[in-house]
Design an enzyme around this catalytic site. Structure first.
Site, short mmCIF file in Angstrom:
data_model
loop_
_atom_site.label_atom_id
_atom_site.label_comp_id
_atom_site.label_asym_id
_atom_site.label_seq_id
_atom_site.Cartn_x
_atom_site.Cartn_y
_atom_site.Cartn_z
N ARG A 191 -0.07 -0.71 -17.29
CA ARG A 191 1.38 -0.81 -17.07
C ARG A 191 1.72 -2.20 -16.52
O ARG A 191 2.78 -2.75 -16.78
CB ARG A 191 1.84 0.28 -16.09
CG ARG A 191 1.60 1.69 -16.63
CD ARG A 191 1.88 2.75 -15.56
NE ARG A 191 1.03 2.58 -14.38
CZ ARG A 191 1.14 3.27 -13.26
NH1 ARG A 191 2.07 4.22 -13.16
NH2 ARG A 191 0.33 3.06 -12.24
N SER A 195 4.02 12.04 -6.55
CA SER A 195 5.29 12.58 -7.04
C SER A 195 5.08 13.71 -8.05
O SER A 195 5.72 14.76 -7.98
CB SER A 195 6.18 11.48 -7.63
OG SER A 195 5.45 10.69 -8.54
N HIS A 247 -5.82 1.19 -6.44
CA HIS A 247 -5.36 2.45 -7.03
C HIS A 247 -6.36 3.55 -6.70
O HIS A 247 -7.56 3.28 -6.61
CB HIS A 247 -5.20 2.32 -8.55
CG HIS A 247 -4.35 3.40 -9.13
ND1 HIS A 247 -4.85 4.62 -9.50
CD2 HIS A 247 -3.00 3.45 -9.35
CE1 HIS A 247 -3.86 5.37 -9.94
NE2 HIS A 247 -2.72 4.70 -9.86
N HIS A 289 3.00 4.78 -2.48
CA HIS A 289 3.29 5.27 -3.84
C HIS A 289 4.43 4.42 -4.42
O HIS A 289 4.30 3.20 -4.50
CB HIS A 289 3.61 6.78 -3.74
CG HIS A 289 3.70 7.51 -5.04
ND1 HIS A 289 3.07 7.10 -6.19
CD2 HIS A 289 4.35 8.67 -5.39
CE1 HIS A 289 3.33 7.94 -7.18
NE2 HIS A 289 4.11 8.91 -6.72
N ASP A 336 3.10 -1.63 -9.73
CA ASP A 336 4.13 -2.13 -8.82
C ASP A 336 4.03 -3.63 -8.56
O ASP A 336 4.97 -4.24 -8.04
CB ASP A 336 4.07 -1.36 -7.50
CG ASP A 336 4.35 0.11 -7.71
OD1 ASP A 336 5.31 0.42 -8.44
OD2 ASP A 336 3.62 0.95 -7.18
C1 LIG Z 1 -3.00 2.76 -3.92
C2 LIG Z 1 -3.82 3.03 -2.69
C3 LIG Z 1 -3.00 3.85 -1.70
C4 LIG Z 1 -5.06 3.84 -3.10
O1 LIG Z 1 -5.69 4.27 -1.92
P1 LIG Z 1 -7.20 4.76 -1.90
O2 LIG Z 1 -7.50 5.63 -3.06
O3 LIG Z 1 -7.45 5.36 -0.55
O4 LIG Z 1 -7.98 3.39 -2.11
P2 LIG Z 1 -9.45 3.03 -1.73
O5 LIG Z 1 -10.36 4.20 -1.80
O6 LIG Z 1 -9.80 1.83 -2.54
O7 LIG Z 1 -9.31 2.62 -0.18
C5 LIG Z 1 -10.45 2.23 0.57
C6 LIG Z 1 -9.99 1.26 1.65
O8 LIG Z 1 -9.51 0.07 1.02
C7 LIG Z 1 -8.20 -0.20 1.49
N1 LIG Z 1 -7.37 -0.75 0.42
C8 LIG Z 1 -7.13 -0.20 -0.80
N2 LIG Z 1 -6.23 -0.96 -1.46
C9 LIG Z 1 -5.91 -1.98 -0.65
C10 LIG Z 1 -5.02 -3.07 -0.74
N3 LIG Z 1 -4.23 -3.24 -1.80
N4 LIG Z 1 -4.93 -3.92 0.30
C11 LIG Z 1 -5.69 -3.76 1.38
N5 LIG Z 1 -6.54 -2.73 1.55
C12 LIG Z 1 -6.63 -1.84 0.55
C13 LIG Z 1 -7.64 1.17 1.88
O9 LIG Z 1 -6.51 1.03 2.75
C14 LIG Z 1 -8.84 1.81 2.51
O10 LIG Z 1 -8.98 1.29 3.81
P3 LIG Z 1 -9.51 2.23 5.03
O11 LIG Z 1 -10.90 2.61 4.63
O12 LIG Z 1 -9.41 1.34 6.21
O13 LIG Z 1 -8.59 3.41 5.07
C15 LIG Z 1 -4.28 1.70 -2.04
O14 LIG Z 1 -5.01 0.93 -2.98
C16 LIG Z 1 -3.13 0.88 -1.49
O15 LIG Z 1 -2.72 1.12 -0.33
N6 LIG Z 1 -2.58 -0.10 -2.27
C17 LIG Z 1 -1.41 -0.84 -1.88
C18 LIG Z 1 -0.13 0.00 -2.06
C19 LIG Z 1 0.22 0.15 -3.52
O16 LIG Z 1 0.22 -0.80 -4.30
N7 LIG Z 1 0.56 1.40 -3.91
C20 LIG Z 1 0.96 1.69 -5.28
C21 LIG Z 1 -0.09 2.42 -6.01
S1 LIG Z 1 0.30 2.67 -7.70
#
Ligand SMILES: CC(C)(COP(=O)(O)OP(=O)(O)OC[C@H]1O[C@@H](n2cnc3c(N)ncnc32)[C@H](O)[C@@H]1OP(=O)(O)O)[C@@H](O)C(=O)NCCC(=O)NCCS
Length: 464
Positions: free
Chosen positions: A355, A270, A346, A300, A401
């Site tokens: 947070r 955002s 994250h 997000h 979240d």
């Molecule tokens: C926030 C988020 C998008 C960060 O993504 P990122 O920087 O790519 O995270 P990573 O580098 O740790 O990801 C590596 C792998 O772990 C997975 N992973 C990361 N967080 C995960 C979670 N909460 N549950 C399951 N798998 C997860 C990713 O999907 C990725 O899988 P892939 O290799 O098959 O694509 C991710 O942690 C997520 O999807 N979390 C859940 C949604 C969420 O809470 N979003 C709010 C963020 S403030």
């Protein structure tokens, strides 16, 4: 005069100008806009000096993985308002969340910081006085009315349209009265861009409670919207528009919520969307409308809705007082079906999000034995271990979240599709603060370079 001396000189000039002004009318403190006007010239010189001394130096390299991997960790953006440390979490102008809870002005009788104060801090790097914050509350209350056609626009949305889509639609439409767009059309000079950007930003923030309240009441059939009260703070007014102002604990929760969701450095979807769109000199309403569309994504801001949906599904499947083993099995089934565990992980953080901790502390104080809060605590003891065992997520810890929906639900705001709208009200503080500084510092149009896979392959083949 050397550049460094020039900066010191210009800073002391602006400070002494401030001092002189202050001495001549001891009772009258500057407004936020006046204070910004005092700070901007020195910061322009500061940036000039940094660029003159270090402009051609590299402080990071770009790997092919970063190009394919969502630019993770790429040092490419400037924003002074907040900095995110992977281990420690967010600092707003150098202040942690507990610092802000301690230092920022609060409502009379309250113990959580006022988001008005956080906005002041983000913009100036200074902690405002109680009086300055009250003036800001009044100013926002005075600007809060939304044009009739925007009210009609919201009223015409079908209740089935996601509240975030309605929100972004209404925010975008506010551009009808943009001071920046008008000034630009009339030929405003570049050096003055920040003034109408500031005015639009203040209008935008001020109008968000009326927009959010109207959407909430329309979609969930909560009756007529009350009027804004000019003697009350921003969070109280938002709570009142939603129909919850008689619960002081809920109002305090909103003050905390709006403060901690406001900014998370410049690279999140955002904040970066707002900055990118703003760099085309789109006005704050257009830029923030775009930012909201990014916030509406499940990876997000929508994650706060997703957490509650996931928790409710879990309760439906394994019951309300499920054993640890049942919860573990449910978490594994989520992962095995190719879904993420919402509220965990994250892109930058590598520890529990402060947070999350701030909200947990609030829950411990106000709702320690709430069953859903206890479930969130149970999950906290289980999910990180499973994510570590699964071996993919770089950060197995909870983010902001994972907690917010539980608190809102406790007070009766249990319409989870609305949760991201509240996040959107808060994030406007950070995005607009950034837009104002970008205009003040003359930030140019963003235009990174993209490459094709063929070009990348050729680039390295020739180096073999
Ligand atoms: C926030 C988020 C998008 C960060 O993504 P990122 O920087 O790519 O995270 P990573 O580098 O740790 O990801 C590596 C792998 O772990 C997975 N992973 C990361 N967080 C995960 C979670 N909460 N549950 C399951 N798998 C997860 C990713 O999907 C990725 O899988 P892939 O290799 O098959 O694509 C991710 O942690 C997520 O999807 N979390 C859940 C949604 C969420 O809470 N979003 C709010 C963020 S403030």
């Amino acid at each position: 005069m050397s550049l460094r001396t020039a900066i010191r000189h210009s800073r002391s000039l602006s400070l002494s100008a401030f001092g002189a002004r202050f001495a001549s009318s001891a009772a009258k403190l500057p407004t936020l806009k006046e204070r910004l006007a005092q700070l901007i010239p020195a910061e322009i010189e500061n940036v000039k000096a940094i660029r003159a001394e270090h402009g051609k130096k590299a402080f990071g390299q770009v790997t092919v993985d970063q190009v394919y991997g969502g630019m993770r960790g790429l040092p490419a953006l400037l924003w002074d308002g907040s900095v995110l440390d992977a281990e420690e979490g967010i600092r707003f102008r150098g202040k942690t969340i507990p610092d802000c809870q301690q230092l920022l002005p609060k409502a009379i009788g309250g113990s959580e910081p006022l988001p008005e104060a956080l906005f002041w801090l983000l913009l100036t790097g200074e902690v405002p006085t109680q009086e300055q914050v009250q003036e800001l509350s009044k100013d926002w209350a005075a600007r809060a009315a939304i044009p009739e056609f925007v009210e009609e626009l919201i009223d015409r949305c079908p209740g089935t349209l996601h509240p975030m889509s309605q929100f972004s639609l209404a925010v975008t439409a506010l551009n009808h009265d943009s001071a920046f767009a008008k000034a630009y059309a009339e030929g405003i000079s570049k050096k003055d861009y920040w003034g109408p950007t500031f005015d639009d930003s203040m209008d935008l923030i001020a109008k968000l409670p009326n927009i959010a309240g109207r959407i909430y009441r329309n979609v969930y059939g909560r009756g007529k919207l009350p009027a804004i009260e000019s003697t009350k703070d921003y969070s109280w007014n938002l709570a009142n528009l939603l129909g919850f102002a008689d619960n002081e604990a809920f109002v305090e929760l909103l003050r905390l919520y709006l403060t901690i969701h406001s900014d998370h450095e410049g690279g999140n979807v955002s904040a970066h969307t707002g900055k990118l769109v703003g760099s085309a000199l789109s006005d704050p309403f257009l830029a923030y409308g775009a930012a909201l569309n990014g916030l509406a994504g499940p990876l997000h801001g929508l994650a706060n809705q997703e957490v509650l949906v996931w928790l409710r599904k879990m309760q439906g499947k394994i019951g309300v007082n499920a054993s640890d083993d049942d919860v573990k099995e449910y978490v594994w089934s989520t992962l095995k079906s190719g879904q993420v565990v919402p509220g965990y992980g994250h892109a930058v953080l590598r520890k529990t999000d402060p947070r999350y901790t701030a909200q947990r502390d609030f829950a411990l104080k106000h709702l320690p034995s709430d069953p859903l809060f206890r479930l969130v605590g149970q999950i906290y003891n289980i999910v990180p271990g499973i994510l570590l065992d699964a071996g993919k997520a770089k950060n197995p810890w909870p983010n902001v979240d994972a907690h917010s929906g539980v608190l809102l639900t406790y007070y009766g705001l249990d319409q989870m599709q609305f949760y991201t709208v509240l996040f959107g009200v808060s994030r406007a503080l950070g995005v607009t603060a950034q837009l104002i500084w970008d205009r003040a510092l003359g930030a140019p149009l963003e235009r990174p370079k993209s490459y094709s896979s063929t070009a990348i392959k050729h680039m390295f083949e020739s180096q073999k």
